[in-house]
Structures are given as C-alpha cells and as structure tokens.
Motif scaffolding. Sequence first.
Motif, short mmCIF file in Angstrom:
data_model
loop_
_atom_site.label_atom_id
_atom_site.label_comp_id
_atom_site.label_asym_id
_atom_site.label_seq_id
_atom_site.Cartn_x
_atom_site.Cartn_y
_atom_site.Cartn_z
N ALA A 1 3.96 -44.99 -3.92
CA ALA A 1 4.03 -45.59 -3.30
C ALA A 1 4.74 -44.56 -2.30
CB ALA A 1 5.41 -46.66 -3.54
N VAL A 2 4.82 -43.52 -3.12
CA VAL A 2 5.32 -42.10 -2.53
C VAL A 2 4.23 -41.32 -1.86
CG1 VAL A 2 6.65 -39.94 -2.86
CG2 VAL A 2 7.42 -41.95 -3.81
N ALA A 3 3.07 -41.78 -2.41
CA ALA A 3 2.16 -40.81 -2.28
C ALA A 3 1.39 -41.29 -0.17
CB ALA A 3 0.44 -40.90 -3.07
N ALA B 1 2.91 -40.50 1.91
CA ALA B 1 2.69 -38.70 2.68
C ALA B 1 1.53 -38.39 2.76
CB ALA B 1 2.30 -38.37 0.77
N ALA B 2 0.49 -40.02 2.57
CA ALA B 2 -0.54 -39.79 3.12
C ALA B 2 -0.41 -40.24 4.84
CB ALA B 2 -1.69 -40.59 2.43
N LEU B 3 0.33 -41.34 5.10
CA LEU B 3 0.47 -42.22 6.20
C LEU B 3 1.11 -40.94 7.25
CD1 LEU B 3 1.36 -45.35 5.12
CD2 LEU B 3 -0.63 -44.53 6.12
N VAL C 1 2.39 -33.46 -2.32
CA VAL C 1 2.50 -34.87 -2.64
C VAL C 1 1.70 -35.46 -3.11
CG1 VAL C 1 3.79 -37.47 -2.13
CG2 VAL C 1 4.54 -34.89 -1.10
N LEU C 2 0.67 -35.13 -2.34
CA LEU C 2 -0.35 -35.75 -2.44
C LEU C 2 -1.44 -35.56 -3.74
CD1 LEU C 2 -2.06 -36.57 0.87
CD2 LEU C 2 -1.38 -38.06 -0.95
N ALA C 3 -1.03 -34.00 -4.26
CA ALA C 3 -1.67 -33.43 -5.96
C ALA C 3 -0.93 -33.50 -6.45
CB ALA C 3 -1.78 -31.85 -4.69
N ASP C 4 0.51 -34.31 -6.39
CA ASP C 4 1.35 -34.11 -7.45
C ASP C 4 0.65 -35.92 -8.08
OD1 ASP C 4 2.85 -34.85 -9.26
OD2 ASP C 4 4.62 -34.40 -8.10
N PRO C 5 -0.23 -36.03 -9.41
CA PRO C 5 -0.44 -37.50 -9.83
C PRO C 5 0.88 -38.28 -10.38
CG PRO C 5 -1.18 -35.57 -11.76
CD PRO C 5 -0.71 -34.99 -10.05
N GLY C 6 2.22 -37.75 -10.62
CA GLY C 6 3.39 -38.52 -11.02
C GLY C 6 4.24 -39.31 -9.57
#
Length: 501
Positions: A128-130, A133-135, A119-124
């Motif tokens: 909010a989603v990123a 994923a980071a948390l 998810v974090l590697a996906d710029p699209g």
Amino acid sequence: MRSRLVVLAVVPGLLAGCGDAALWARYRAERELWQARRVAAEIARRGDGAGDAEVERAAAGFRRIRERFPAARWRASGGTRDGAALDVARVSAEAALDLARLEQTRGRDSAAVAFYDQVLADPGAGSAVALEAALGRAAALSRIGRADDAIAAWIEIGTRFVPVDPERRSVVAQVLEAPLAAALLLERRGRSARADSVRRGVERRCLAALESARGGPAAPELWAQLAASRAARGDLDGSLDALRQALGEPATEARAPELVLALGERSLAANRPDSARAYAAWAERLESPAERAPAMLLAARAWEASGPPDSALAAYAQVVERFPDAFDAGAAARFQRGLILERGGSWERARSEYRSLAATRPAHPLAFAALLRVVRHHAAAGERELARIEGARALETVERLIASQRDREVQLEARRARADLLLAIGRERPAFDALRDLWTRYPATRPGTAAGLEAARLAETRLGDLGGARALYRQLEERAGSTEDREQARAALERLAKDKG
C-alpha cells in the motif's frame, strides 16, 4: 486524570522492560510519526499561509524517524517473523513517503522524486505504501516535465502491483487506471499503436484476474475497467459486452445504475441513440439518486443525436425542471438548449439560456463558456457595441468570482475566461497580461502552459512585442510541464533567432 497520567508514564517503561527492543522501537517510531504528521496536517490546512519554519519542523520530524529507525536494519532484524520489527521498517518507509509529499507542498518535485525512490527501493515498505509512492512519483515526474519517465512510471504501476487486494478481495483501481492514463498521454503524443498496446496489457490483466474473481466482489469493477480500456481503443462492441458481463455478476447490485448508465453512454458513442434512450430509461427506473439526473441528460443527448430539435429541447428542459439542484446535469442541459436554439436561428432564446446558466451556476465551467458564446456571437455578427457591452458585463461577473472564490479550479477557469473575453472584444494587451498571469500562477498545469504559449504567440504576432515573446518562450522552455510544450517553445525561440538574423 491522575491515574491516566500514571498509566501513560508507565507504558514506555513497561515496553522497555519487557526485553523486546522491537516493541519499544515501534512505539517510539509511531509516536514520532504521529507528531510529525500533526505538523504536516496543519501546514496542509493553512496552505500558502504556512511559514518555512513550520515546513522545516515537519520535515525534520520525518528525517529524524528515517535516521533513528533505518528501514533496512529493522527489516533485516525482523526477518519474516518479527511483526514489530517489520512495523518499524514500515513506519520508516512511511516517513520517507511523507517527506516526499512535504517536498511537493514546497514545489520541489525533483526532491520529492528522490524520496519516492527511497520508498520504492525498500522491500519492507508494504504494497500500500509502495503504491502511494509509485503514484506520487509518476505525478511528480510529469510536473517537472519528464514526460517519458512519467509515462514509463505509470505503465510500471500496472505491472508491479496486483490489481486485486487478496485480503479485501477488492479491486485496486489505481493499478489499472495508471497505465490507462499513460496510454492517453501516448495517444496525445501521436503514439497510438503504443497506447493501444498498453491498453491491451491492462485488458489481459483484467481477464487474468477475472479467472479467479468471477462471482466475487471484485468482478464488477474488473469488468468495468476492461470495458473502459476497450472503449478507449475504439472497441465499443467489446466494451458493451464487458459491461453486460458486469451486470450479470452476483455482486453488481449496488453498481447496477452506474453500469446501466455506462451502457447507455457507450451505445450513444457507438451511434445507437435508440439503445442509449432505452438504457437511460432503465437507469432512471432503478431510482438511484446519483444516476437519475445523468440518465435524463443522456436521454436528451440521444434525442439530440437522432430526433427533431423540439424533442431534444423538451428533454433538456425536463432535466432543468426536475433536477434544479443538479449542478453538472443542469448546467449541461441549459448549455445544450442554448446551442440547439442558436443553431436553429433562435438567438434571443439561446442568449436567454446562456444568461440563465451564468446566473444560476456562475462558477460552473459551462457558465464561463456561455458568457463567452454571447460575446463572440455579437462580435462575429459585426455588432461591436453589443459585444463590448456584453463583454464588460461578463468581465464584471468573472472579476467578482476571482475576488470571492477560493476553489483552485474555479479560480483557474475564471482567469482563463477573463483572458478569452478580453480577446473576444479586441483588448489584446490586457488579454496578454491575463494569459501571462495564468502561466505565472499555474505553470505546472496544462491550462497554465497553454496560456503561456498563447500569450507568447500573441506578443509575437499581434502586439509586436518580440522581447516579451522571447521572455515567455524562455520560461516555457525551462518550466513547461510537458516535453511537447518545451519543444514548441524551443522551436519558437529558434525561429525568432533566425528572423532576427
């Protein structure tokens, strides 16, 4: 009903026939995501009762979305203008996020980290989603014992994401709280200078955001976050100043009771009990239902810090009388009355407070602490028979809670109390079993790991069970949730090996 079915049947055809493949793909992707999430929600509802087949069914649904609607392809085809194509890419990223969460329900945090990384590697993915994923990634890294990576991940959240949502003009609290959590972990590991450096970074971000946010809806929260960071660094005057600035913001009315109460708490921490009482009275006058009991409790604590014991006892009694249903404030007031009476030599009255607390709020953490204080008092006074009787009575209460309560935190607290009570009355082998049970049930938690280490030390030093100690230390070396705990277990194993040699 028939007309509704006809419309539903025609919709896919209309979408497909309109010549817009992106609209049709978005419809299909969102429908499949909804279906997979329904299965995942049922799994979450059933908890441990969910079977492997159900979990796999949900996982297969999310994987299918990733395979049928590759995020990179739809993002490339959408460019910056095709909203439907970009929505397809976002749905694909959300499916990866859901896969990560599903892996966590299976206890497979390493696999979850891999999906979070996708998810974090996906710029699209969208901010909010990123952020979610980071948390999730930082928390998973912490659970699998990669403490340094978890700390770095929490710090990165504070620099990668903006602290204020530009559309809603509201603070994204997690962006500021994540690095502060990392700072706390650094401090616990003895890296105070690095911790303060991280906090100062949060403070700079708050001040930078305030340059454009002053007078707007985000300003009070930014000031409050700045105050929290300054307090954590020990800059109580700076924290108080930030809270006063927050109170001066136009948008602060709804948060005024909370901010005034925070001013009182920081004043008490700065050893200014008179100011703390003044802020407590102010918070009470604002008549916020959520803050009235805490405000009275703060005033009582301020009396305890500087006034005669009778004033503090009376103030705590007022909390109990005026707010009989205030779960936390009432428990704290009774417990503090017990401590004051115990320190003053009025043991019978202190024991009465402890027993009242345990009877009225049996599932509160302070109720367990109260039961334990009664047992330990008699044990310390050499009153072994009284300690045994009180311990047996307390253990009955705890066992009933373990059997009847399903709340995870209550279960953890009750099982910890069982171990402590057994230790207090000298039943070391059952205490060892209770501590080992805590470790087995909650290996990814700090209390679970602490119980495992304590059980191993008990086996080694009091029970003479070196084999049991080694077995626990090996488990802790492999599975403990923090680097420090794993290192403790490793050092203990090395020490035992030397002693054996």
